[in-house]
Every structure is written in C-alpha cells, then in structure tokens.
Write a protein that holds these residues in place. Sequence first.
Motif, PDB file in Angstrom:
ATOM      1  N   GLY A   1      -5.060   1.841  -8.018  1.00 63.05           N
ATOM      2  CA  GLY A   1      -5.380   2.776  -9.070  1.00 63.05           C
ATOM      3  C   GLY A   1      -7.062   2.924  -8.919  1.00 63.05           C
ATOM      4  O   GLY A   1      -7.447   4.021  -8.928  1.00 63.05           O
ATOM      5  N   GLN A   2      -7.643   1.921  -8.912  1.00 57.71           N
ATOM      6  CA  GLN A   2      -9.191   1.899  -8.663  1.00 57.71           C
ATOM      7  C   GLN A   2      -9.504   2.396  -7.548  1.00 57.71           C
ATOM      8  O   GLN A   2     -10.411   3.011  -7.254  1.00 57.71           O
ATOM      9  CB  GLN A   2      -9.648   0.314  -9.161  1.00 57.71           C
ATOM     10  CG  GLN A   2      -9.592  -0.190 -10.496  1.00 57.71           C
ATOM     11  CD  GLN A   2      -9.780  -1.707 -10.329  1.00 57.71           C
ATOM     12  OE1 GLN A   2      -9.433  -2.486  -9.457  1.00 57.71           O
ATOM     13  NE2 GLN A   2     -10.450  -2.116 -11.413  1.00 57.71           N
TER      14      GLN A   2
ATOM     15  N   SER B   1      -3.443  -4.558   2.283  1.00 55.83           N
ATOM     16  CA  SER B   1      -3.542  -5.309   1.032  1.00 55.83           C
ATOM     17  C   SER B   1      -2.887  -6.544   0.908  1.00 55.83           C
ATOM     18  O   SER B   1      -2.323  -7.034   1.856  1.00 55.83           O
ATOM     19  CB  SER B   1      -2.876  -4.265   0.099  1.00 55.83           C
ATOM     20  OG  SER B   1      -1.528  -4.283   0.023  1.00 55.83           O
ATOM     21  N   ARG B   2      -3.141  -7.334  -0.113  1.00 55.24           N
ATOM     22  CA  ARG B   2      -2.569  -8.872  -0.334  1.00 55.24           C
ATOM     23  C   ARG B   2      -1.661  -8.092  -1.771  1.00 55.24           C
ATOM     24  O   ARG B   2      -2.052  -7.277  -2.506  1.00 55.24           O
ATOM     25  CB  ARG B   2      -3.559  -9.678  -0.477  1.00 55.24           C
ATOM     26  CG  ARG B   2      -4.176  -9.750  -1.722  1.00 55.24           C
ATOM     27  CD  ARG B   2      -4.855 -11.117  -2.093  1.00 55.24           C
ATOM     28  NE  ARG B   2      -5.495 -11.254  -3.377  1.00 55.24           N
ATOM     29  CZ  ARG B   2      -4.809 -11.475  -4.348  1.00 55.24           C
ATOM     30  NH1 ARG B   2      -3.643 -11.997  -4.432  1.00 55.24           N
ATOM     31  NH2 ARG B   2      -5.451 -11.483  -5.683  1.00 55.24           N
TER      32      ARG B   2
ATOM     33  N   ASN C   1       3.487  -9.345  -7.507  1.00 56.02           N
ATOM     34  CA  ASN C   1       3.900  -8.541  -6.240  1.00 56.02           C
ATOM     35  C   ASN C   1       3.065  -7.246  -6.640  1.00 56.02           C
ATOM     36  O   ASN C   1       3.562  -6.073  -6.055  1.00 56.02           O
ATOM     37  CB  ASN C   1       5.543  -8.060  -6.260  1.00 56.02           C
ATOM     38  CG  ASN C   1       5.845  -7.613  -4.929  1.00 56.02           C
ATOM     39  OD1 ASN C   1       5.150  -8.164  -4.014  1.00 56.02           O
ATOM     40  ND2 ASN C   1       6.850  -6.980  -4.916  1.00 56.02           N
ATOM     41  N   GLN C   2       1.757  -7.283  -6.999  1.00 57.59           N
ATOM     42  CA  GLN C   2       1.100  -6.300  -7.256  1.00 57.59           C
ATOM     43  C   GLN C   2       0.272  -6.096  -6.053  1.00 57.59           C
ATOM     44  O   GLN C   2      -0.394  -7.166  -5.644  1.00 57.59           O
ATOM     45  CB  GLN C   2       0.217  -6.089  -8.522  1.00 57.59           C
ATOM     46  CG  GLN C   2       1.189  -5.911  -9.531  1.00 57.59           C
ATOM     47  CD  GLN C   2       0.392  -6.150 -10.999  1.00 57.59           C
ATOM     48  OE1 GLN C   2      -0.781  -6.896 -10.964  1.00 57.59           O
ATOM     49  NE2 GLN C   2       0.882  -5.506 -11.889  1.00 57.59           N
ATOM     50  N   ARG C   3      -0.326  -5.086  -5.438  1.00 56.00           N
ATOM     51  CA  ARG C   3      -1.379  -4.927  -4.292  1.00 56.00           C
ATOM     52  C   ARG C   3      -2.750  -4.923  -4.767  1.00 56.00           C
ATOM     53  O   ARG C   3      -3.181  -4.561  -6.041  1.00 56.00           O
ATOM     54  CB  ARG C   3      -0.967  -3.147  -3.709  1.00 56.00           C
ATOM     55  CG  ARG C   3       0.094  -3.103  -2.866  1.00 56.00           C
ATOM     56  CD  ARG C   3      -0.132  -1.636  -2.369  1.00 56.00           C
ATOM     57  NE  ARG C   3       0.911  -1.485  -1.349  1.00 56.00           N
ATOM     58  CZ  ARG C   3       2.277  -0.806  -1.480  1.00 56.00           C
ATOM     59  NH1 ARG C   3       2.621  -0.599  -2.944  1.00 56.00           N
ATOM     60  NH2 ARG C   3       3.038  -0.893  -0.563  1.00 56.00           N
ATOM     61  N   ARG C   4      -3.326  -5.577  -3.795  1.00 56.20           N
ATOM     62  CA  ARG C   4      -4.898  -5.755  -4.272  1.00 56.20           C
ATOM     63  C   ARG C   4      -5.704  -5.452  -2.906  1.00 56.20           C
ATOM     64  O   ARG C   4      -5.173  -6.019  -1.997  1.00 56.20           O
ATOM     65  CB  ARG C   4      -5.382  -7.040  -4.783  1.00 56.20           C
ATOM     66  CG  ARG C   4      -4.848  -7.450  -6.119  1.00 56.20           C
ATOM     67  CD  ARG C   4      -5.594  -6.472  -7.151  1.00 56.20           C
ATOM     68  NE  ARG C   4      -5.084  -6.964  -8.513  1.00 56.20           N
ATOM     69  CZ  ARG C   4      -4.093  -6.381  -9.120  1.00 56.20           C
ATOM     70  NH1 ARG C   4      -3.318  -5.225  -8.631  1.00 56.20           N
ATOM     71  NH2 ARG C   4      -3.950  -6.843 -10.370  1.00 56.20           N
TER      72      ARG C   4
END
Length: 161
Positions: free
Chosen positions: A14-15, A38-39, A44-47
Amino acid sequence: MSTADWRAKELTPGQLSERSGVAVSALHFYEREGLINSRRTSGNQRRYNRETLRRVAFIRISQRVGIPLSEIRHALDQLPEGRNPTRRDWESLSTLWRTDLDDRITQLIRLRDNLTGCIGCGCLSLGSCRIVNNQDHLGDDGPGARVLDVQLNCSSTQATC
C-alpha cells in the motif's frame, strides 16, 4: 502518511502503491514478471525495499516510451543487488536504449508530419491514395499497415499521397 513512514527501509504494498502512483495489482504483476522483488514477513505479508520505488519509476517511464517488459527486465537485471542504484547505474541503462528511442522518435515525427496525408497504412483511404496504394495492391500482402517502416517521400515537389 507521515514523514517517519518514508524513512523506513521497507514499504508495504500500500505504501509503495501510494508513493509510486502504481496500483497494488500492478506491483504484484511486476513481481510475478521478475521486475521487482519483495520479502515475506512471518505473517506472509509483502515488504519492498525502498529502492523498489526507483525500479517502479523506471518501469513506468520505460513502458510509457514503449519499451517491452522483457527489455525492461533485462535492463533491471543489470542493476546491483543489495544496494541502491547510483546515477551511474541509471545512466548505463539509459544508453542501452538510446538508439532504439532515437529510431522511435524519427518514426513518430514521420507519422506526425504525414498524418493528414499518407501514413503508410496500406491503405485506409483507398479512394484517395492512388500513388502509394493504387488499386489496393498492398492489400494482396495481407491485412494491416504495410509500409509504416518505409520512409515515404511525400514532399511538396511530388504529388501528395
């Protein structure tokens, strides 16, 4: 979003979407296509790393000038892993496409200058294009544009197309 959020080393989808102006679904597509990475967190959230912002901007600009995703991926593969790309890195990438972009500019100028007359369509204006496509001979070669890549010489000293 607060200033402190932009200092973070990682961004949520989102950011990244908000900052880049690219939809989250497009970010996921870019990731599936191997353009960005992404990691995953323990939940299990993308960063995404902050430098992904530059990659996304590069992808969008490249797409706007018509560079295929395969070429964009190849260019991005030339960037270093684990560090923010430098100005020199980006300059190296831009030189890869200079000739291609110059050719596209030439073709667009030709199209613009001949848009009201002959655009090499092969021919959409069959009734008025007796010079380039007399009796629709280009139609024998198949559908679509037939002579867009050929420089048409429709100067003022010749009959207009």
